[in-house]
Every structure is written in C-alpha cells, then in structure tokens.
Write an enzyme that holds these catalytic residues in place. Structure first.
Site: not given
Ligand code: ING
Length: 314
Positions: A47, A107, A124, A143, A169, A194
């Site tokens: 991503e 995205n 996304k 985001e 993601c 990411n």
């Molecule tokens: N990053 C993270 C993901 O879903 C996140 C955001 C991290 C949400 C940890 C919940 C817990 O992997 C992106 N870019 O979506």
C-alpha cells in the site's frame, strides 16, 4: 493441467519523507529484477508504495499532502517501472495515493498484466484512523482526512491464469472483504499494507499485531478458498515501527512463505490456483452449504442493550 503461477511479495522497508519518487522506483525495480530471477510472473507491492506513510502527519489544509499523490498512473516517475516490468514480462500490483482530475483523493491500487496492460484499479473501502488532529497520540493516523472511501466496492478480474482480487490494509481485517470477492469466485487476493505496530486507542493490541495480521489473512483465505498475498511496508519509518511479515497464504490458511526481515525483501512461491477447488468444492461449497437467507436479518445490534430475545423478521 494445474494452473501454477509464481508470485513475488515485494516487501518494502521504510520510505523517508525526503526520498524522491525516482529513488523509490529504483527500489521497486531492484525487487522486480530479483523477482525476475526467481521466475515470478506477478509482483505484489505494498500500500502507498511510492511515498512515506504521510497520513501520520496533520496538515491544516487537506491538500497539504498533495505532493504525495499521483495524478496519473503510470506517470512521469512511474513509467520506468511499467516499462521495466513489461520488458521482463512480469505483472504487478502497486499501491499509491490517487488524486483524480475532479479533486477526489483515494488510497488506490492498480493491477498490471504481464504485457503491461492495466487490468484494474481498486480504491480502498475501509478507511481507518481519524479525521482531525489528535495531539494525544504519539503519531497520527489521518487516512480519514486524506482519503475518501471507495465508491466502487470489491471486484475480481481474470488475470495471471486465474481470478484475481484486490484489497488494501485495513480491508484485510473485515471478513466481508474476502467474502465479497469469494462470492465472485476469487482465487488470489493481493493486499498491500502499512500497519503501525502501536495502536494508540488500545495499546494492548500492539503485542498481537503480527498474530492479528496472520489471523485475518489466513481466515479470509481458508473461509473463501483463495490464495492471499499480504505485502508490507515495514520497519521504522520516520520514527514509527510498522509491521513487516509479508506472507503468501494458501486456501488452507497455511502461510507458505513469509518475510524474515523488515526491509526491502522479495518473498516468492509457486502457487497452484487449482488448490482453491479443494476448498470451494468441499467444505466451502457456497451453493450447497451456505445459508444467505439466514444472514443479514439482524441489523447492527452492537452497543444496543440486549433484550430478552431479538425479534426476527419472519
Ligand atoms: N493501517 C492499519 C491496518 O489496518 C490499523 C490501521 C492498525 C487499524 C492496527 C487497526 C489496528 O493495518 C492501514 N493503513 O489501514
């Protein structure tokens, strides 16, 4: 005749905010060359693979990060990658920030076939994080400030000898993502991510970041009888530790290959797309065993005080 394809997960290490597009494209091309040596027909990039993860910084003006966006794909900085891949006869998926001519920010991920043809553009669906500056956080995850959610939903496309789907993601955390594509007959889902390891709203989840990553992708693969390739931009990027662990996962849910480090690393495997049928024609034969008429009859009850019984519409 089994339908085998060699897939490369092209994991990236950190991209600094100073790194230029052409410097990053050279890293992508180095991984492409490695993939060529490994006999890959398809390379999966992460991503937002062209820039640092800029939603970690707040800007008053939403357009303040527009220099991280692409207004064309391929564009002046990315055509070298497209040309190199086409010359090598290798297809790829590439995540990037898209700014459309009419001012929408997505995205986005594109899927390019071995002959250089643009097969698909996916935006996304599930946009995580928050919309406004939250100074209590050690870093932002804005985001929802910089990207609109997809207006299109999930699709699948004939490519690389099978049926290929795209997700990005946070999409991978939602079971609906895989089922929407499973119902369309997907055999290979490509997911760039990411993922900061620290999750500020509930730090108890930090230690489980790798487990949750494997859990959701393995479950999605198994419950829909599809291969899943998850590819990270990992390592410590501008002070934030991001999960690596790029993986190639079989329809059994087994991880068949995984990155060992958290930098630029190619992980490849020769996968048999016909393995999907061992699951879609048996335990997950949707036509025979699935009960759609029994689902979706109850709205989202989360947060509603439980009642003695939930009246079901007849
Ligand atoms: N990053 C993270 C993901 O879903 C996140 C955001 C991290 C949400 C940890 C919940 C817990 O992997 C992106 N870019 O979506």
């Amino acid at each position: 005749m089994t339908r085998v394809v060699t897939v490369g997960a092209a994991q990236l290490g950190p991209i600094s905010r100073e790194e230029t597009r052409s410097e990053v494209v050279e890293r992508l091309r180095a991984l492409l060359a490695e993939a060529d040596t490994a006999g890959c027909a398809l390379v999966v990039y992460p991503e937002l693979a062209l820039t640092t993860f800029f939603p970690r910084w707040y800007t008053e003006d939403v357009g303040g990060h527009d220099h991280y966006f692409e207004t064309s794909m391929p564009g002046p900085d990315t055509s070298a990658l497209f040309d190199d891949a086409a010359q090598r006869g290798i297809g790829f998926s590439l995540g990037y920030a898209e700014l459309t001519a009419d001012g929408h920010r997505y995205n986005t991920t594109v899927l390019v076939e071995r002959d250089g043809r643009l097969v698909a553009k996916y935006r996304k669906v599930h946009i995580p994080g928050h919309e406004n500056d939250e100074p209590w956080r050690p870093f932002q995850h804005l985001e929802r400030r910089y990207f609109e959610p997809s207006p299109d939903g999930f699709g699948v496309w004939p490519a690389f000898g099978g049926i290929v789907g795209l997700a990005t993601c946070n999409d991978r955390r939602w079971p609906e993502t895989y089922r929407e594509m499973g119902l369309q007959g997907v055999e290979l889902i490509l997911i760039g991510y990411n993922t900061p390891i620290h999750y500020a709203p509930d730090p108890s989840q930090d230690a489980l970041a790798g487990f949750h990553n494997r859990l959701v992708m393995s479950a999605g693969a198994y419950q829909n009888g599809t291969w899943v390739v998850g590819v990270a931009k990992g390592g410590n990027e501008e002070g934030v530790d991001a999960l690596a662990e790029s993986s190639i996962i079989a329809p059994s849910g087994e991880v068949v290959a995984c990155a060992l480090g958290n930098g630029d690393e190619l992980v490849s495997a020769t996968i048999d797309l016909d393995m999907c049928r061992q699951y879609t024609e048996t335990v997950f034969d949707f036509g025979r065993y699935r009960r759609p008429e029994m689902y979706q009859r109850i709205g989202n009850q989360r947060g509603v005080a439980p009642t003695a019984s939930v009246e079901r519409e007849r």
